[in-house]
Motif scaffolding. Structure first.
Motif, PDB file in Angstrom:
ATOM      1  N   LEU A  99       0.865  -1.176   0.000  1.00  0.00           N
ATOM      2  CA  LEU A  99       0.000   0.000   0.000  1.00  0.00           C
ATOM      3  C   LEU A  99       0.902   1.227   0.000  1.00  0.00           C
ATOM      4  O   LEU A  99       1.706   1.420   0.910  1.00  0.00           O
ATOM      5  N   LEU A 100       0.781   2.051  -1.035  1.00  0.00           N
ATOM      6  CA  LEU A 100       1.595   3.253  -1.195  1.00  0.00           C
ATOM      7  C   LEU A 100       0.721   4.479  -0.962  1.00  0.00           C
ATOM      8  O   LEU A 100      -0.269   4.686  -1.679  1.00  0.00           O
ATOM      9  N   LEU A 101       1.064   5.284   0.039  1.00  0.00           N
ATOM     10  CA  LEU A 101       0.321   6.492   0.358  1.00  0.00           C
ATOM     11  C   LEU A 101       1.148   7.701  -0.059  1.00  0.00           C
ATOM     12  O   LEU A 101       2.319   7.821   0.325  1.00  0.00           O
ATOM     13  N   LEU A 124       4.604  10.634   2.844  1.00  0.00           N
ATOM     14  CA  LEU A 124       4.847   9.447   2.029  1.00  0.00           C
ATOM     15  C   LEU A 124       4.987   8.267   2.978  1.00  0.00           C
ATOM     16  O   LEU A 124       5.869   8.266   3.844  1.00  0.00           O
ATOM     17  N   ALA A 125       4.116   7.288   2.842  1.00  0.00           N
ATOM     18  CA  ALA A 125       4.177   6.107   3.695  1.00  0.00           C
ATOM     19  C   ALA A 125       3.905   4.878   2.843  1.00  0.00           C
ATOM     20  O   ALA A 125       3.063   4.907   1.934  1.00  0.00           O
ATOM     21  N   ASN A 126       4.629   3.812   3.131  1.00  0.00           N
ATOM     22  CA  ASN A 126       4.456   2.553   2.417  1.00  0.00           C
ATOM     23  C   ASN A 126       4.278   1.441   3.440  1.00  0.00           C
ATOM     24  O   ASN A 126       5.018   1.363   4.414  1.00  0.00           O
ATOM     25  N   PHE A 127       3.287   0.611   3.193  1.00  0.00           N
ATOM     26  CA  PHE A 127       2.983  -0.497   4.086  1.00  0.00           C
ATOM     27  C   PHE A 127       2.883  -1.789   3.292  1.00  0.00           C
ATOM     28  O   PHE A 127       2.336  -1.804   2.183  1.00  0.00           O
ATOM     29  N   LYS A 128       3.353  -2.862   3.877  1.00  0.00           N
ATOM     30  CA  LYS A 128       3.101  -4.191   3.341  1.00  0.00           C
ATOM     31  C   LYS A 128       1.752  -4.627   3.902  1.00  0.00           C
ATOM     32  O   LYS A 128       1.501  -4.497   5.100  1.00  0.00           O
ATOM     33  N   ILE A 129       0.879  -5.121   3.034  1.00  0.00           N
ATOM     34  CA  ILE A 129      -0.405  -5.650   3.488  1.00  0.00           C
ATOM     35  C   ILE A 129      -0.158  -7.097   3.906  1.00  0.00           C
ATOM     36  O   ILE A 129      -0.018  -7.978   3.064  1.00  0.00           O
TER      37      ILE A 129
END
Length: 163
Positions: A99-101, A124-129
């Motif tokens: 998930l790229l914010l 800018l935040a990136n998360f692994k689902i």
């Protein structure tokens, strides 16, 4: 021959271009809703941590970030006894399991923030689902590997708006 190739190439380019609709994207159906991070494991052992509250509608997100800190990283007037809120909004994209914010920090009313306490500018935040279901979403920050366990509080149906 050169003129033919040039005309053919330009024609192919023009015909391959399509105007994108002037409406926001639909986003991911699974993510549509209001999500809250109710608790954080071992928070009493952490120097600082942040709870997330997301509203995701179509391809847009709004996030309220409540930070709890034992260490003062800001001016005393901003530290607020170790608890403060930040806000951001923007668009998101899901690529594979990520998930790229992409957004900006805002004031509490989600209007542009250009100065003041805490962070300004790009969010800018990136998360692994890690896992997802109808009512739960487990994300892992790619920045600090902390888990963000979200619970669905309200389902939202995407109603695309004109840009």
């Amino acid at each position: 021959m050169y003129l033919f190739a040039l005309v053919f190439g330009f024609s192919a380019f023009v015909l391959s271009c399509t105007r994108l609709p002037n409406v926001q994207g639909k986003g991911e159906l699974l993510l549509q809703g209001v999500w809250n991070q109710d608790s954080i494991a071992n928070n009493n052992k952490l120097l600082n941590y942040t709870k997330h509250h997301f509203k995701i509608s179509c391809d847009s997100f709004y996030v309220d970030l409540t930070t709890y800190s034992k260490a003062n990283y800001y001016e005393d007037s901003c530290f607020n006894k170790g608890v403060w809120k930040e806000y951001a909004k923007g668009t998101y994209l899901v690529k594979g399991d990520t998930l790229l914010l992409n957004g900006t920090f805002t004031k509490a009313n989600y209007k542009q923030k250009v100065s003041g306490c805490y962070r300004n500018g790009r969010y800018l935040a990136n998360f692994k689902i890690k896992s997802s279901s109808a009512n739960n979403l487990v994300l892992e920050s790619l920045n600090d590997q902390r888990e963000c366990i979200l619970v669905l509080k309200e389902k939202i149906t995407c109603e695309q708006k004109e840009l």
